[in-house]
Every structure is written in C-alpha cells, then in structure tokens.
Enzyme design. Sequence first.
Site, PDB file in Angstrom:
ATOM      1  N   ASP A 174       0.769  -1.149  -0.058  1.00 61.02           N
ATOM      2  CA  ASP A 174      -0.124  -0.201  -0.081  1.00 61.02           C
ATOM      3  C   ASP A 174       0.813   1.286  -0.204  1.00 61.02           C
ATOM      4  O   ASP A 174       0.441   2.395   0.613  1.00 61.02           O
ATOM      5  CB  ASP A 174      -0.884   0.182   1.178  1.00 61.02           C
ATOM      6  CG  ASP A 174      -1.890  -1.148   1.257  1.00 61.02           C
ATOM      7  OD1 ASP A 174      -2.323  -1.628   0.111  1.00 61.02           O
ATOM      8  OD2 ASP A 174      -2.081  -1.580   2.334  1.00 61.02           O
ATOM      9  N   GLY A 210       1.461   3.011  -2.600  1.00 60.42           N
ATOM     10  CA  GLY A 210       1.146   3.772  -3.734  1.00 60.42           C
ATOM     11  C   GLY A 210       1.544   3.323  -4.981  1.00 60.42           C
ATOM     12  O   GLY A 210       1.871   4.130  -5.844  1.00 60.42           O
ATOM     13  N   LYS A 211       1.834   2.008  -5.339  1.00 58.51           N
ATOM     14  CA  LYS A 211       2.389   1.405  -6.333  1.00 58.51           C
ATOM     15  C   LYS A 211       1.466   1.768  -7.798  1.00 58.51           C
ATOM     16  O   LYS A 211       1.720   1.875  -8.555  1.00 58.51           O
ATOM     17  CB  LYS A 211       2.339  -0.352  -6.264  1.00 58.51           C
ATOM     18  CG  LYS A 211       3.610  -0.464  -5.295  1.00 58.51           C
ATOM     19  CD  LYS A 211       3.539  -1.938  -4.908  1.00 58.51           C
ATOM     20  CE  LYS A 211       2.424  -2.599  -4.352  1.00 58.51           C
ATOM     21  NZ  LYS A 211       2.056  -2.150  -2.880  1.00 58.51           N
ATOM     22  N   ASN A 213      -5.038 -10.294  -3.828  1.00 64.12           N
ATOM     23  CA  ASN A 213      -5.024  -9.665  -2.419  1.00 64.12           C
ATOM     24  C   ASN A 213      -4.580  -8.376  -2.759  1.00 64.12           C
ATOM     25  O   ASN A 213      -4.550  -7.544  -1.614  1.00 64.12           O
ATOM     26  CB  ASN A 213      -3.986 -10.694  -1.777  1.00 64.12           C
ATOM     27  CG  ASN A 213      -2.737 -10.919  -2.461  1.00 64.12           C
ATOM     28  OD1 ASN A 213      -2.652 -10.562  -3.725  1.00 64.12           O
ATOM     29  ND2 ASN A 213      -1.585 -11.461  -1.850  1.00 64.12           N
ATOM     30  N   GLY A 227      -4.514  -4.421  -3.708  1.00 59.85           N
ATOM     31  CA  GLY A 227      -5.825  -3.317  -3.716  1.00 59.85           C
ATOM     32  C   GLY A 227      -4.808  -2.088  -4.375  1.00 59.85           C
ATOM     33  O   GLY A 227      -4.101  -1.556  -3.501  1.00 59.85           O
ATOM     34  N   HIS A 228      -4.671  -1.850  -5.917  1.00 59.40           N
ATOM     35  CA  HIS A 228      -3.915  -0.742  -6.230  1.00 59.40           C
ATOM     36  C   HIS A 228      -5.112   0.371  -6.572  1.00 59.40           C
ATOM     37  O   HIS A 228      -5.629   0.283  -7.412  1.00 59.40           O
ATOM     38  CB  HIS A 228      -3.236  -1.090  -7.301  1.00 59.40           C
ATOM     39  CG  HIS A 228      -2.128  -1.944  -6.902  1.00 59.40           C
ATOM     40  ND1 HIS A 228      -1.339  -2.893  -7.766  1.00 59.40           N
ATOM     41  CD2 HIS A 228      -1.708  -2.572  -5.639  1.00 59.40           C
ATOM     42  CE1 HIS A 228      -0.721  -3.629  -7.311  1.00 59.40           C
ATOM     43  NE2 HIS A 228      -0.627  -3.475  -5.873  1.00 59.40           N
ATOM     44  N   GLN A 286       1.975  -6.191  -3.142  1.00 63.47           N
ATOM     45  CA  GLN A 286       2.372  -6.344  -1.854  1.00 63.47           C
ATOM     46  C   GLN A 286       3.747  -5.512  -1.543  1.00 63.47           C
ATOM     47  O   GLN A 286       3.749  -4.414  -2.074  1.00 63.47           O
ATOM     48  CB  GLN A 286       2.787  -7.812  -1.303  1.00 63.47           C
ATOM     49  CG  GLN A 286       1.286  -8.483  -1.306  1.00 63.47           C
ATOM     50  CD  GLN A 286       0.524  -8.978  -2.725  1.00 63.47           C
ATOM     51  OE1 GLN A 286       1.314  -9.444  -3.432  1.00 63.47           O
ATOM     52  NE2 GLN A 286      -0.445  -8.728  -2.956  1.00 63.47           N
ATOM     53  N   GLY A 344       5.413  12.086  -4.269  1.00 66.41           N
ATOM     54  CA  GLY A 344       4.074  12.082  -4.330  1.00 66.41           C
ATOM     55  C   GLY A 344       3.537  13.263  -3.576  1.00 66.41           C
ATOM     56  O   GLY A 344       3.838  13.154  -2.187  1.00 66.41           O
TER      57      GLY A 344
HETATM   58  P1  GDP Z   1      -0.676   0.293  -3.592  1.00 65.86           P
HETATM   59  O1  GDP Z   1      -1.497  -1.050  -3.119  1.00 65.86           O
HETATM   60  O2  GDP Z   1       0.859   0.217  -3.386  1.00 65.86           O
HETATM   61  O3  GDP Z   1      -1.121   0.471  -4.936  1.00 65.86           O
HETATM   62  O4  GDP Z   1      -1.585   1.420  -2.752  1.00 65.86           O
HETATM   63  P2  GDP Z   1      -3.001   1.874  -2.277  1.00 65.86           P
HETATM   64  O5  GDP Z   1      -3.834   2.251  -3.443  1.00 65.86           O
HETATM   65  O6  GDP Z   1      -3.420   0.448  -1.430  1.00 65.86           O
HETATM   66  O7  GDP Z   1      -2.747   2.730  -1.211  1.00 65.86           O
HETATM   67  C1  GDP Z   1      -2.215   3.885  -1.452  1.00 65.86           C
HETATM   68  C2  GDP Z   1      -3.333   5.123  -1.312  1.00 65.86           C
HETATM   69  O8  GDP Z   1      -2.625   6.336  -1.328  1.00 65.86           O
HETATM   70  C3  GDP Z   1      -4.237   5.203  -2.363  1.00 65.86           C
HETATM   71  O9  GDP Z   1      -5.525   5.709  -1.924  1.00 65.86           O
HETATM   72  C4  GDP Z   1      -3.821   6.462  -3.361  1.00 65.86           C
HETATM   73  O10 GDP Z   1      -4.414   7.031  -4.181  1.00 65.86           O
HETATM   74  C5  GDP Z   1      -3.125   7.298  -2.352  1.00 65.86           C
HETATM   75  N1  GDP Z   1      -1.901   7.781  -2.891  1.00 65.86           N
HETATM   76  C6  GDP Z   1      -0.881   7.470  -3.646  1.00 65.86           C
HETATM   77  N2  GDP Z   1      -0.007   8.277  -3.544  1.00 65.86           N
HETATM   78  C7  GDP Z   1      -0.342   9.401  -2.971  1.00 65.86           C
HETATM   79  C8  GDP Z   1       0.193  10.726  -2.525  1.00 65.86           C
HETATM   80  O11 GDP Z   1       1.517  11.038  -2.760  1.00 65.86           O
HETATM   81  N3  GDP Z   1      -0.340  11.398  -1.790  1.00 65.86           N
HETATM   82  C9  GDP Z   1      -1.657  10.992  -1.239  1.00 65.86           C
HETATM   83  N4  GDP Z   1      -2.193  11.844  -0.357  1.00 65.86           N
HETATM   84  N5  GDP Z   1      -1.979  10.002  -1.651  1.00 65.86           N
HETATM   85  C10 GDP Z   1      -1.611   9.157  -2.393  1.00 65.86           C
HETATM   86  P1  IMO Z   2      -0.939  -4.237  -2.234  1.00 66.71           P
HETATM   87  O1  IMO Z   2      -0.365  -4.671  -3.512  1.00 66.71           O
HETATM   88  C1  IMO Z   2      -1.003  -4.678   2.138  1.00 66.71           C
HETATM   89  C2  IMO Z   2      -1.057  -8.834   3.802  1.00 66.71           C
HETATM   90  C3  IMO Z   2      -2.448  -9.465   4.362  1.00 66.71           C
HETATM   91  C4  IMO Z   2      -1.530 -10.310   5.558  1.00 66.71           C
HETATM   92  C5  IMO Z   2      -0.312 -10.982   4.427  1.00 66.71           C
HETATM   93  C6  IMO Z   2      -0.981 -12.052   3.960  1.00 66.71           C
HETATM   94  O2  IMO Z   2      -2.202  -3.413  -2.263  1.00 66.71           O
HETATM   95  O3  IMO Z   2       0.162  -3.306  -1.505  1.00 66.71           O
HETATM   96  P2  IMO Z   2      -2.601 -12.883   1.942  1.00 66.71           P
HETATM   97  O4  IMO Z   2      -4.036 -12.748   1.582  1.00 66.71           O
HETATM   98  O5  IMO Z   2      -1.496 -12.261   0.758  1.00 66.71           O
HETATM   99  O6  IMO Z   2      -1.822 -14.592   2.177  1.00 66.71           O
HETATM  100  O7  IMO Z   2      -2.236 -12.122   3.273  1.00 66.71           O
HETATM  101  O8  IMO Z   2      -0.155  -9.982   3.582  1.00 66.71           O
HETATM  102  N1  IMO Z   2      -1.251  -8.392   2.278  1.00 66.71           N
HETATM  103  C7  IMO Z   2      -1.351  -6.939   1.866  1.00 66.71           C
HETATM  104  N2  IMO Z   2      -1.125  -6.068   2.784  1.00 66.71           N
HETATM  105  N3  IMO Z   2      -1.187  -4.491   0.874  1.00 66.71           N
HETATM  106  C8  IMO Z   2      -1.337  -5.508   0.064  1.00 66.71           C
HETATM  107  O9  IMO Z   2      -1.377  -5.374  -1.340  1.00 66.71           O
HETATM  108  C9  IMO Z   2      -1.284  -6.882   0.476  1.00 66.71           C
HETATM  109  N4  IMO Z   2      -1.752  -8.286   0.265  1.00 66.71           N
HETATM  110  C10 IMO Z   2      -1.480  -8.858   1.226  1.00 66.71           C
HETATM  111  O10 IMO Z   2      -2.789  -8.161   5.074  1.00 66.71           O
HETATM  112  O11 IMO Z   2      -1.078  -9.443   6.369  1.00 66.71           O
HETATM  113 MG    MG Z   3      -2.967  -1.459  -1.672  1.00 70.70          MG
END
Ligand code: GDP
Ligand code: IMO
Ligand code: MG
Length: 427
Positions: free
Chosen positions: A13, A15-16, A38, A40-41, A223, A412
């Site tokens: 999470d 911000g990939k 698993n 969530g981007h 992840q 960012g």
């Molecule tokens: P990912 O799993 O690595 O793709 O990250 P997620 O999407 O799960 O979580 C990142 C969150 O931060 C998302 O809601 C993005 O829209 C948000 N985000 C990404 N870059 C930035 C940033 O530079 N600033 C802010 N405020 N939000 C950001």
């Molecule tokens: P993104 O790509 C954050 C965590 C789960 C749990 C562990 C194992 O959005 O960054 P799993 O279902 O993969 O067997 O769970 O890994 N986990 C994540 N945490 N971001 C993710 O993906 C994750 N994908 C799995 O919360 O601790």
């Molecule tokens: Mg995510």
Amino acid sequence: MPALVLLGAQWGDEGKGKATDLLGGSVDYVVRYQGGNNAGHTVVVGDQKYALHLLPSGILSPGCVPVIGNGVVVDPAVLLSELSGLAERGVDTSKLLISGNAHLITPYHTTMDKVTERFLGKRKIGTTGRGIGPTYADKINRVGIRVQDLFDESILTQKVEAALDQKNQILAKLYNRRAIAVEQVVEELLGYTDALRGYVCDTTLLLNDALDEGKVVLFEGGQGTLLDVDHGTYPFVTSSNPTAGGACTGAGVGPTRINRVIGILKAYTTRVGAGPFPTELFDEDGDKLRTIGGERGVTTGRDRRCGWFDAVIARYATRVNGLTDFFLTKLDVLTGWERIPVCVAYEIDGRRVEELPYSQTDFHHAKPVYEMLPGWSEDISGAKEFSDLPKNAQAYVKALEEMSGAPISAIGVGPGRDETIQINSFL
Ligand code: GDP
Ligand code: IMO
Ligand code: MG
C-alpha cells in the site's frame, strides 16, 4: 531498452498503483509478476478513482498492453468481474494478455484460506482471505491448476481430482467441513473457458521479443518487500516474492534484462494484518496518519496500522531489491506536524542496531531509535518542482534519501497523476 521493476519497499500500500499509472503512458507493457487479488491498487485519473486488484495498473493507459505473468495467481471469477467493471466505465480491456502458466485460485483455495486462518486463532496471519496462500502451496506441491488446464477438460478433471483427494480429507477430518465435489469445481472452471481463451498466450516469449525490439516493459509488484515470503517478516508475509527477483521468475525474463528497480516508499509506514512493526503508533499521531492518509485497505476495508518512517526498513529494501531509485509517496500527509520522528536504527536488548536483524526474536524486540526532523505547515499538494517544497519538507526528503541508500527520484504530493514532483526521469 528499458525493463523496469516497480515494487513496494515496505509492507504494501505504498502507492504502487499511482506510480505505475503515472508511467503507463510511457511504457509499452505493464506486467504483474506475483500475487493475485490480495492486492488493492488505487489509481486516480482526473475525477475518476479505480481500485484494481488483479489487473495491472497499466490497463488504464490506452497505449499500454497489460500482462498477467506466470507468477500471478488468478481467480477467474474476480478477473472477469474486474474486466466487466472497467468495460462498463469505458476502459478498453481488450489488450490484456494472460500467461497460460499462471495458477488458478479455485473455490477450494479460498475455503482453505479461511478455515486455516480460523484454525490458527490468535496466531492467524490476518490474510486477505482470497485463497492466495493455499494456491501457491498447491503450485509448489505440484497439485496446482493452471490457466492452460481450462482448455483440456480431461486434464482439468484429473488435476482437480488429485487436488481434492487430499483436500477433502483435510476439510472433513481436520476442519469438520463438507467435502467439495470434483464435478462442481470442474463445471465452474469450464464456465470461464470461453471468456478467457482470447487473452491467454505465451507471455514469456512475447515479453522477451518485446524487449528485443526495444519496447519498454514495466513489471508491477503487488504487496511489498517486507511481505516477501523469503525476505519479509515470515510467517507474517504473503506467499510470493514481491522483491525484484520475483519479476524474473514471475514473468520469465532474465535478470540481465532489468535496467531499473524502483522502490515505492511511503513517507511514513503502514501495515495490514498481523506481524511485527517497530514504528507502529497506538496514539493520536497514529489516528491522525490513518485519517489524513485515508489508510483503509482497498481489498478488505480493514484499517491499516500506521507508524513513522523506518529508515532501517528502507535500507533493507534497497539491499534485497538492488534498488536504483525510490518514489517517495504521500509526503503531503505529513503536513502539519511540528516535528516528525524518523526511525534511524533499532535498540535491541540495549544494543544499537543499524540493519534489519535476521533473527525474528530480535526483530520482535526491536525498539525504534528516533531522530526528530522539523515539520512544515504549508499545503504542498500543488508543488511541481522540488524547490516549490518548504525548506523543512526538502530537508525531510533529503534526510530520508541519505538514510535509505538510493536516490529519491519522484515525490507524491497527492493521489492524482499530476500530483507528483519528478526529480529524475525513470526512463
Ligand atoms: P498500492 O497497493 O501500493 O497501489 O497502494 P494503495 O492504492 O493500496 O494505497 C495508496 C493510497 O494512497 C491510495 O489511496 C492512493 O490513491 C493514495 N496515494 C498514492 N500516492 C499518494 C500521494 O502522494 N499522496 C496522497 N495523499 N495519496 C496518495
Ligand atoms: P498491495 O498490493 C497490504 C497482507 C495481508 C496479510 C498478509 C498475507 O495493495 O500493496 P495474503 O492474503 O496475501 O495471504 O495475506 O499480507 N497483504 C497485504 N497488505 N497490501 C497488500 O497488497 C497486501 N496483500 C497482502 O494483510 O497480512
Ligand atoms: Mg494496496
């Protein structure tokens, strides 16, 4: 020509999705190489917000071919619903390519994930419950079902039989659950065959040819480094290799082809699920980071655990991934703190430790050693150049760069595509 890996440098999470989308307009292919739904981007394009789970974030860039590599685990029901959801919003999904060697998540994998977690009780991992671990376990155990099996009913039936032979014993005898019928699973899987057929190809050949032709390929990790099954905080990890080497095995390209490895690094730290987290906050600051940063899981809706930036983790990510660059995200979230603590080392049983301890016992005891950096109060979300940032924000970035071992090439300052300060080009 460039092959770039973009991966999470912390616990996911970071911000990939945003970073991949930003590059999507300049690359020819975006390839997911591990994990599954698993992930969530989140990608924000103008006033539109997309949550992608299985599809590579490049799917939102019209000129880019999204690829699901052999290292990914694919839940066909999730894939098709994600595709139709995007198509309804006017996104062209027709270019998607899927490796025939990717493994399928079937209903018995999701069932096994949930019952195993329940069985673990207090010791549970806090998985996303999407069947990820059991599907990778079957792959390694050589009883997995691959995408290509959908196209041969006889092989599919034999493989499902072999897998369920064992699993039904476990479900019935250990977990007290009803056995799963082979015919039911086969029928469900065959129901996806026609919808998927057109996407499936030899992605390894295609990607190597593309690189030979000078095309630009971006490998998008799910992840993060500390969730890697080999290099993360085992057993509180996912069941694949998000680290850079995973891009080679998970897409079928050799390490000599990779030119750049970009670590996505949040300006503070978050984690979802169980496991050690030295800089975790249980106070108002933690709540403030969670609220301002919108730190709620995209996949499971769970609140993310929040804490200060941890430079020991960042250095470790540089080491195990061979990072060439960092993309520092969410700097804007830190606006408004008078002083920002940054973890520069750990104290373990009275000793100062600069590198991530390899022993889990030590890591569980690690206490953060903080350095206080001066904060800033100005809104930075409109900053376009590094020099637009307040002096203290510039100093924060520079300090993190020095501690983390690779240049910070982008920053960012908001979720949108254009809310980015590009310092060095990635291409
Ligand atoms: P990912 O799993 O690595 O793709 O990250 P997620 O999407 O799960 O979580 C990142 C969150 O931060 C998302 O809601 C993005 O829209 C948000 N985000 C990404 N870059 C930035 C940033 O530079 N600033 C802010 N405020 N939000 C950001
Ligand atoms: P993104 O790509 C954050 C965590 C789960 C749990 C562990 C194992 O959005 O960054 P799993 O279902 O993969 O067997 O769970 O890994 N986990 C994540 N945490 N971001 C993710 O993906 C994750 N994908 C799995 O919360 O601790
Ligand atoms: Mg995510």
